[in-house]
Design a protein around this motif. Structure first.
Motif, PDB file in Angstrom:
ATOM      1  N   THR A   1      26.191 103.211 -83.749  1.00  0.00           N
ATOM      2  CA  THR A   1      27.299 102.744 -84.587  1.00  0.00           C
ATOM      3  C   THR A   1      27.910 103.898 -85.360  1.00  0.00           C
ATOM      4  O   THR A   1      29.137 104.041 -85.412  1.00  0.00           O
ATOM      5  N   LEU A   2      27.085 104.726 -85.953  1.00  0.00           N
ATOM      6  CA  LEU A   2      27.577 105.852 -86.740  1.00  0.00           C
ATOM      7  C   LEU A   2      28.388 106.816 -85.881  1.00  0.00           C
ATOM      8  O   LEU A   2      29.418 107.317 -86.304  1.00  0.00           O
ATOM      9  N   THR A   3      27.940 107.072 -84.666  1.00  0.00           N
ATOM     10  CA  THR A   3      28.614 108.069 -83.831  1.00  0.00           C
ATOM     11  C   THR A   3      29.787 107.504 -83.021  1.00  0.00           C
ATOM     12  O   THR A   3      30.711 108.242 -82.694  1.00  0.00           O
TER      13      THR A   3
ATOM     14  N   ARG B   1      31.994 101.694 -91.345  1.00  0.00           N
ATOM     15  CA  ARG B   1      31.163 102.411 -90.370  1.00  0.00           C
ATOM     16  C   ARG B   1      29.935 103.011 -91.035  1.00  0.00           C
ATOM     17  O   ARG B   1      28.800 102.833 -90.580  1.00  0.00           O
TER      18      ARG B   1
ATOM     19  N   SER C   1      21.843 101.826 -85.049  1.00  0.00           N
ATOM     20  CA  SER C   1      22.427 102.434 -86.238  1.00  0.00           C
ATOM     21  C   SER C   1      23.084 103.776 -85.905  1.00  0.00           C
ATOM     22  O   SER C   1      24.213 104.054 -86.319  1.00  0.00           O
ATOM     23  N   VAL C   2      22.388 104.595 -85.137  1.00  0.00           N
ATOM     24  CA  VAL C   2      22.929 105.903 -84.752  1.00  0.00           C
ATOM     25  C   VAL C   2      24.133 105.732 -83.822  1.00  0.00           C
ATOM     26  O   VAL C   2      25.150 106.421 -83.973  1.00  0.00           O
TER      27      VAL C   2
ATOM     28  N   SER D   1      26.132 101.441 -90.636  1.00  0.00           N
ATOM     29  CA  SER D   1      25.097 102.308 -90.057  1.00  0.00           C
ATOM     30  C   SER D   1      23.909 102.460 -90.994  1.00  0.00           C
ATOM     31  O   SER D   1      22.750 102.366 -90.577  1.00  0.00           O
TER      32      SER D   1
ATOM     33  N   ALA E   1      20.070 101.114 -90.541  1.00  0.00           N
ATOM     34  CA  ALA E   1      18.947 102.055 -90.626  1.00  0.00           C
ATOM     35  C   ALA E   1      17.886 101.542 -91.608  1.00  0.00           C
ATOM     36  O   ALA E   1      16.683 101.600 -91.322  1.00  0.00           O
TER      37      ALA E   1
END
Length: 195
Positions: free
Chosen positions: A140-142, A34, A137-138, A38, A42
């Protein structure tokens, strides 16, 4: 850009991509897919956005390299996630779904880029794509969940792992098949689109 400059842009992207394939897998093992996925998106998004903000060939060349360095970590993180999330009986289908992404990733820009280029110019098209990748990207991260797996014991050294891979006929044959697919699909396809 003339044909040689355009080809150099594509080549430097893939050089960055190749350079970070193995490190991306190692980072995914260490920090989890993860976070690596991400961060990789980015980096790729910033490189793509930057292309849309420059008119300098050399700066654009370095930004294409940056995008490639980010992109190289993507597949290893995706595959690590699939191996973690799915049982052996489900992995083939899950990997099949994942592997539709390269073909869609080639087909969609061929449909969308002419429209974006016509409406906002090539720089606007690259800025739009860069922003979209940064948003993904954000997201995916969250939103991506990582499944914790039991520790497999101490990690073997990179050299020991590389010797195992290079001595395993099955891994080499699968790699050759992947090389052949991408060489034909993306390598020649990209050059054919230019001409």
């Amino acid at each position: 850009l003339n044909n040689s400059e355009a080809a150099a842009y594509m080549s430097v992207f893939y050089i960055g991509y190749v350079v970070t394939q193995m490190p991306g897998g190692i980072l995914g093992d260490r920090f989890g897919p993860r976070l690596v996925l991400s961060a990789a998106m980015a980096i790729q998004g910033l490189g793509t956005l930057g292309i849309g903000l420059t008119e300098n060939y050399q700066v654009g060349f370095m930004l294409r390299l940056l995008g490639g360095l980010g992109a190289g970590c993507v597949y290893s993180s995706c595959l690590k996630s699939i191996v973690t999330w799915f049982s052996p009986a489900q992995r083939g289908l899950a990997i099949g779904v994942l592997m539709t992404s390269p073909t869609l990733g080639i087909a969609l820009p061929n449909l969308i880029m002419p429209i974006l280029n016509e409406s906002m110019g090539w720089q606007g098209a690259f800025r739009t794509l860069g922003i979209a990748i940064l948003i993904f990207s954000v997201v995916t991260l969250t939103m991506m969940k990582e499944v914790k797996t039991a520790a497999a014991g101490p990690r073997k050294s990179f050299i020991v792992g590389l010797k195992f891979v290079l001595s395993n006929r099955n891994i080499l044959l699968v790699s050759l098949a992947g090389f052949s697919l991408i060489w034909c699909q993306i390598g020649f396809g990209t050059v054919a689109n230019k001409y």
